[in-house]
Design an enzyme around this catalytic site. Structure first.
Site, mmCIF file in Angstrom:
data_model
loop_
_atom_site.group_PDB
_atom_site.id
_atom_site.type_symbol
_atom_site.label_atom_id
_atom_site.label_comp_id
_atom_site.label_asym_id
_atom_site.label_seq_id
_atom_site.Cartn_x
_atom_site.Cartn_y
_atom_site.Cartn_z
ATOM 1 N N GLY A 177 -0.044 7.283 4.262
ATOM 2 C CA GLY A 177 -1.022 7.655 3.228
ATOM 3 C C GLY A 177 -0.956 9.089 2.753
ATOM 4 O O GLY A 177 -1.806 9.534 1.986
ATOM 5 N N SER B 33 1.144 3.473 -3.468
ATOM 6 C CA SER B 33 1.750 4.815 -3.342
ATOM 7 C C SER B 33 3.252 4.600 -3.312
ATOM 8 O O SER B 33 3.719 3.692 -2.641
ATOM 9 C CB SER B 33 1.328 5.486 -2.033
ATOM 10 O OG SER B 33 0.095 6.116 -2.173
ATOM 11 N N GLN C 64 0.816 -1.215 0.000
ATOM 12 C CA GLN C 64 0.000 0.000 0.000
ATOM 13 C C GLN C 64 0.850 1.266 0.000
ATOM 14 O O GLN C 64 0.848 2.030 -0.948
ATOM 15 C CB GLN C 64 -0.929 -0.035 1.217
ATOM 16 C CG GLN C 64 -1.932 1.095 1.243
ATOM 17 C CD GLN C 64 -3.065 0.834 2.231
ATOM 18 O OE1 GLN C 64 -3.216 -0.264 2.739
ATOM 19 N NE2 GLN C 64 -3.860 1.836 2.508
ATOM 20 N N ASP C 65 1.607 1.446 1.056
ATOM 21 C CA ASP C 65 2.330 2.692 1.308
ATOM 22 C C ASP C 65 3.758 2.338 1.698
ATOM 23 O O ASP C 65 3.953 1.365 2.406
ATOM 24 C CB ASP C 65 1.660 3.326 2.541
ATOM 25 C CG ASP C 65 1.473 4.814 2.417
ATOM 26 O OD1 ASP C 65 1.496 5.327 1.302
ATOM 27 O OD2 ASP C 65 1.291 5.458 3.464
ATOM 28 N N PRO C 66 4.757 3.113 1.309
ATOM 29 C CA PRO C 66 6.095 2.855 1.863
ATOM 30 C C PRO C 66 6.078 3.057 3.390
ATOM 31 O O PRO C 66 5.257 3.814 3.908
ATOM 32 C CB PRO C 66 6.970 3.924 1.202
ATOM 33 C CG PRO C 66 6.198 4.431 0.032
ATOM 34 C CD PRO C 66 4.751 4.272 0.403
#
Length: 221
Positions: free
Chosen positions: A130, A121, A60-62
């Protein structure tokens, strides 16, 4: 269809959305810490060349803590504490293939064998999960997945959690295997991630299609 990730990035670089996106990330870097570093932002492409992709694991997100993210989903640098989701991935690897958990969280060995470890992302501000998801990364990720949907060999897409499942809804080519599951985070893993056997399922599919299976063992030999 492109032949290399370099070609793909050149193609995207001409598009207005991507020019705006890169400007927005650059502005954010000027104001504070953004992860991963500029040179690592697309390192999943560098470590897993286009013509070698076999498996896609969509995150999803780093990670948004200092020194963690280096451009591969779920992975951290070698000297960094293993995050909880990755610990759970290692637990499932032990149950599934009897592979002992590694003492580090650096997944480059997977990438080098054809596992594309990408997030939806590709950048994040320090301490703000996010924070960059509305900058235009969704369009970029859609374009990456479009290329992969049209890939000329069968691929495995491992989608953990509703976010990944939704993001990859455009993967419609019947030659690919889609493994959908619960996210490995501590909040969700016990609701169906444990016991889902994604690693053995992936290798069985690759062997069935005469592609070399992944050696998932990250322990130093």
């Amino acid at each position: 269809m492109v032949k290399t990730w370099e070609e793909f990035l050149k193609q995207e670089a001409k598009q207005p959305y991507f020019i705006e996106l890169m400007e927005a990330v650059k502005d954010a870097r000027a104001k504070g810490n953004v992860y991963p570093s500029e040179e690592d932002m697309f390192s999943c492409f560098r470590l897993c060349p286009y013509n070698q992709v076999k498996v896609v694991i969509l995150g999803q997100d780093p990670y948004h803590g200092p020194g963690q993210a280096h451009g591969l989903s779920f992975s951290v640098q070698k000297d960094v504490r293993i995050p909880p989701s990755l610990r759970n991935i290692y637990k499932e690897l032990k149950t599934d293939l009897d592979i002992e958990p590694a003492d580090h969280g650096y997944l480059a060995k997977w990438a080098e064998q054809g596992v594309l470890l990408m997030n939806t992302s590709w950048s994040v501000e320090e301490g703000k999960a996010g924070s960059h998801k509305k900058l235009g990364w969704a369009t970029f990720t859609d374009h990456v997945l479009e290329e992969l949907n049209n890939y000329d060999k069968p691929l495995v897409f491992i989608l953990w959690g509703n976010h990944a499942i939704k993001a990859a809804s455009g993967i419609t080519n019947p030659q690919h295997l889609i493994i959908k599951g619960v996210h490995p985070s501590p909040l969700a893993a016990s609701r169906g991630f444990f016991g889902s056997k994604p690693f053995s399922k992936t290798n069985a599919f690759l062997e069935e299609h005469e592609r070399k299976p992944i050696d998932w063992d990250l322990n130093e030999q």
